[in-house]
Enzyme design. Structure first.
Site, PDB file in Angstrom:
ATOM      1  N   CYS A  87       0.879  -1.186  -0.002  1.00 30.59           N
ATOM      2  CA  CYS A  87      -0.184  -0.078   0.090  1.00 30.59           C
ATOM      3  C   CYS A  87       1.051   1.274   0.034  1.00 30.59           C
ATOM      4  O   CYS A  87       1.735   1.310   0.751  1.00 30.59           O
ATOM      5  CB  CYS A  87      -0.960   0.153   1.047  1.00 30.59           C
ATOM      6  SG  CYS A  87      -1.950   1.598   1.538  1.00 30.59           S
ATOM      7  N   CYS A  90       0.397   3.342   3.551  1.00 28.93           N
ATOM      8  CA  CYS A  90       1.174   2.964   4.977  1.00 28.93           C
ATOM      9  C   CYS A  90       2.092   1.773   4.516  1.00 28.93           C
ATOM     10  O   CYS A  90       2.768   1.566   5.881  1.00 28.93           O
ATOM     11  CB  CYS A  90      -0.248   2.380   5.628  1.00 28.93           C
ATOM     12  SG  CYS A  90      -1.046   0.715   5.083  1.00 28.93           S
ATOM     13  N   CYS A 105      -8.401  -4.781 -18.358  1.00 27.88           N
ATOM     14  CA  CYS A 105      -9.330  -3.821 -17.931  1.00 27.88           C
ATOM     15  C   CYS A 105      -8.768  -2.517 -17.799  1.00 27.88           C
ATOM     16  O   CYS A 105      -9.432  -1.549 -17.546  1.00 27.88           O
ATOM     17  CB  CYS A 105      -9.851  -4.318 -16.541  1.00 27.88           C
ATOM     18  SG  CYS A 105      -8.942  -4.188 -15.198  1.00 27.88           S
ATOM     19  N   CYS A 136      -7.278  -0.990   2.072  1.00 30.03           N
ATOM     20  CA  CYS A 136      -6.230  -1.521   2.723  1.00 30.03           C
ATOM     21  C   CYS A 136      -6.665  -2.015   4.087  1.00 30.03           C
ATOM     22  O   CYS A 136      -7.475  -1.181   4.833  1.00 30.03           O
ATOM     23  CB  CYS A 136      -5.127  -0.606   2.774  1.00 30.03           C
ATOM     24  SG  CYS A 136      -3.685  -0.961   3.963  1.00 30.03           S
ATOM     25  N   CYS A 139      -4.697   0.935   6.772  1.00 26.40           N
ATOM     26  CA  CYS A 139      -4.898   2.133   6.839  1.00 26.40           C
ATOM     27  C   CYS A 139      -6.162   2.518   6.381  1.00 26.40           C
ATOM     28  O   CYS A 139      -6.520   3.750   6.238  1.00 26.40           O
ATOM     29  CB  CYS A 139      -3.799   3.053   6.177  1.00 26.40           C
ATOM     30  SG  CYS A 139      -4.012   2.962   4.329  1.00 26.40           S
ATOM     31  N   HIS A 142      -8.810   3.367   0.054  1.00 25.91           N
ATOM     32  CA  HIS A 142      -9.530   2.714  -0.979  1.00 25.91           C
ATOM     33  C   HIS A 142      -8.338   2.383  -2.120  1.00 25.91           C
ATOM     34  O   HIS A 142      -7.495   2.934  -2.346  1.00 25.91           O
ATOM     35  CB  HIS A 142     -10.298   3.709  -1.727  1.00 25.91           C
ATOM     36  CG  HIS A 142     -11.048   3.386  -2.926  1.00 25.91           C
ATOM     37  ND1 HIS A 142     -11.860   2.500  -3.193  1.00 25.91           N
ATOM     38  CD2 HIS A 142     -10.720   3.569  -4.462  1.00 25.91           C
ATOM     39  CE1 HIS A 142     -12.430   2.113  -4.241  1.00 25.91           C
ATOM     40  NE2 HIS A 142     -11.679   2.794  -5.146  1.00 25.91           N
ATOM     41  N   HIS A 145     -11.767  -2.501  -6.661  1.00 26.04           N
ATOM     42  CA  HIS A 145     -12.854  -3.520  -6.548  1.00 26.04           C
ATOM     43  C   HIS A 145     -12.328  -4.753  -6.720  1.00 26.04           C
ATOM     44  O   HIS A 145     -11.362  -5.074  -7.350  1.00 26.04           O
ATOM     45  CB  HIS A 145     -14.014  -2.739  -7.438  1.00 26.04           C
ATOM     46  CG  HIS A 145     -14.723  -1.430  -7.037  1.00 26.04           C
ATOM     47  ND1 HIS A 145     -13.906  -0.399  -7.247  1.00 26.04           N
ATOM     48  CD2 HIS A 145     -15.648  -1.288  -6.133  1.00 26.04           C
ATOM     49  CE1 HIS A 145     -14.860   0.519  -6.794  1.00 26.04           C
ATOM     50  NE2 HIS A 145     -15.783   0.136  -6.127  1.00 26.04           N
ATOM     51  N   ASP A 149     -14.807 -12.494 -11.963  1.00 22.06           N
ATOM     52  CA  ASP A 149     -14.790 -13.204 -13.134  1.00 22.06           C
ATOM     53  C   ASP A 149     -12.992 -13.262 -13.324  1.00 22.06           C
ATOM     54  O   ASP A 149     -12.722 -13.065 -14.550  1.00 22.06           O
ATOM     55  CB  ASP A 149     -15.278 -12.053 -14.333  1.00 22.06           C
ATOM     56  CG  ASP A 149     -14.660 -10.691 -14.063  1.00 22.06           C
ATOM     57  OD1 ASP A 149     -13.601 -10.387 -13.215  1.00 22.06           O
ATOM     58  OD2 ASP A 149     -15.255  -9.868 -15.039  1.00 22.06           O
ATOM     59  N   ARG A 157     -11.174 -11.224  -9.266  1.00 17.46           N
ATOM     60  CA  ARG A 157     -10.103 -10.084 -10.026  1.00 17.46           C
ATOM     61  C   ARG A 157     -10.132  -9.051  -9.269  1.00 17.46           C
ATOM     62  O   ARG A 157     -11.231  -8.440  -8.985  1.00 17.46           O
ATOM     63  CB  ARG A 157     -10.741  -9.959 -11.475  1.00 17.46           C
ATOM     64  CG  ARG A 157     -10.193  -8.542 -12.183  1.00 17.46           C
ATOM     65  CD  ARG A 157     -10.590  -8.701 -13.508  1.00 17.46           C
ATOM     66  NE  ARG A 157     -11.942  -8.445 -13.758  1.00 17.46           N
ATOM     67  CZ  ARG A 157     -12.734  -7.180 -13.911  1.00 17.46           C
ATOM     68  NH1 ARG A 157     -11.980  -6.005 -13.780  1.00 17.46           N
ATOM     69  NH2 ARG A 157     -13.741  -7.001 -14.079  1.00 17.46           N
ATOM     70  N   CYS A 159      -9.210  -5.720  -8.900  1.00 16.54           N
ATOM     71  CA  CYS A 159      -8.797  -4.468 -10.029  1.00 16.54           C
ATOM     72  C   CYS A 159      -8.309  -3.294  -9.301  1.00 16.54           C
ATOM     73  O   CYS A 159      -9.225  -2.606  -8.429  1.00 16.54           O
ATOM     74  CB  CYS A 159     -10.115  -4.212 -10.699  1.00 16.54           C
ATOM     75  SG  CYS A 159      -9.987  -3.223 -12.090  1.00 16.54           S
TER      76      CYS A 159
HETATM   77 ZN   LIG Z   1      -2.627   1.128   3.671  1.00 19.21          ZN
END
Ligand SMILES: [Zn+2]
Length: 180
Positions: A87, A90, A105, A136, A139, A142, A145, A149, A157, A159
């Site tokens: 991440c 963090c 994608c 995560c 922390c 975001h 998603h 599939d 998956r 993404c």
């Molecule tokens: Zn994090």
């Protein structure tokens, strides 16, 4: 795809040297960010105003405002380098390169996180879609998603926005490569 790309020219991502720009972003993330640690696994709880001060704009937008980076802009999308993805906010280990696959994608895609606790799953019904958001586990930034599939063995998956990923090459990757 060409049409889509042409329509996105107002985006702020530099077309000229994305890798050089990205490097600067990553370095400044770590230098200014006292919460970034690859060894401390405790939960990170920081006020949004503090994140806004610390994080580069593009990272803050995705991580804390649940933004989505433009597709096909991440340096990691087609990367096949061996190592670990952390991440970028963090330092929490999220994915191993051997679970990465080409989904087409437009974002880096993985079929399995490093551990169950590295990811938090939240229902996301925004934009008229039923999706599962992944955050995560350390922390709560975001990440992207998860969809069902993906390829075996998980069929999932993940993404993930590349801007939220921080890649570290495996120490013995170079050696292995040379032996082949
Ligand atoms: Zn994090």
């Amino acid at each position: 795809m060409v049409t889509i790309a042409a329509g996105l020219q107002q985006c702020s991502y530099s077309q000229s040297s994305p890798s050089a720009d990205k490097k600067q972003t990553m370095d400044s993330t770590k230098t200014n960010n006292p919460y970034y640690s690859k060894t401390d696994s405790g939960t990170v709880n920081v006020p949004e105003a503090e994140w806004q001060k610390i994080l580069p704009k593009d990272v803050y937008y995705v991580a804390r405002q649940k933004g989505t980076e433009r597709p096909f802009t991440s340096q990691f999308e087609h990367s096949k380098e061996i190592g670990t993805y952390y991440c970028a906010v963090c330092g929490n280990p999220l994915f191993k390169s051997d679970t990465k696959f080409e989904s087409g994608c437009g974002w880096p895609s993985f079929y399995e996180p490093i551990s169950k606790s590295s990811i938090i799953y939240t229902p996301d019904n925004s934009h008229g879609m039923k999706r599962t958001e992944v955050e995560c586990g350390k922390c709560k930034s975001h990440l992207g998603h998860v969809f069902d599939d993906g390829p075996p063995p998980t069929g999932l998956r993940y993404c993930i926005n590349g801007v939220i990923l921080d890649f570290e090459k495996a120490k013995d990757a170079e050696k292995k490569y040379n032996q082949q």
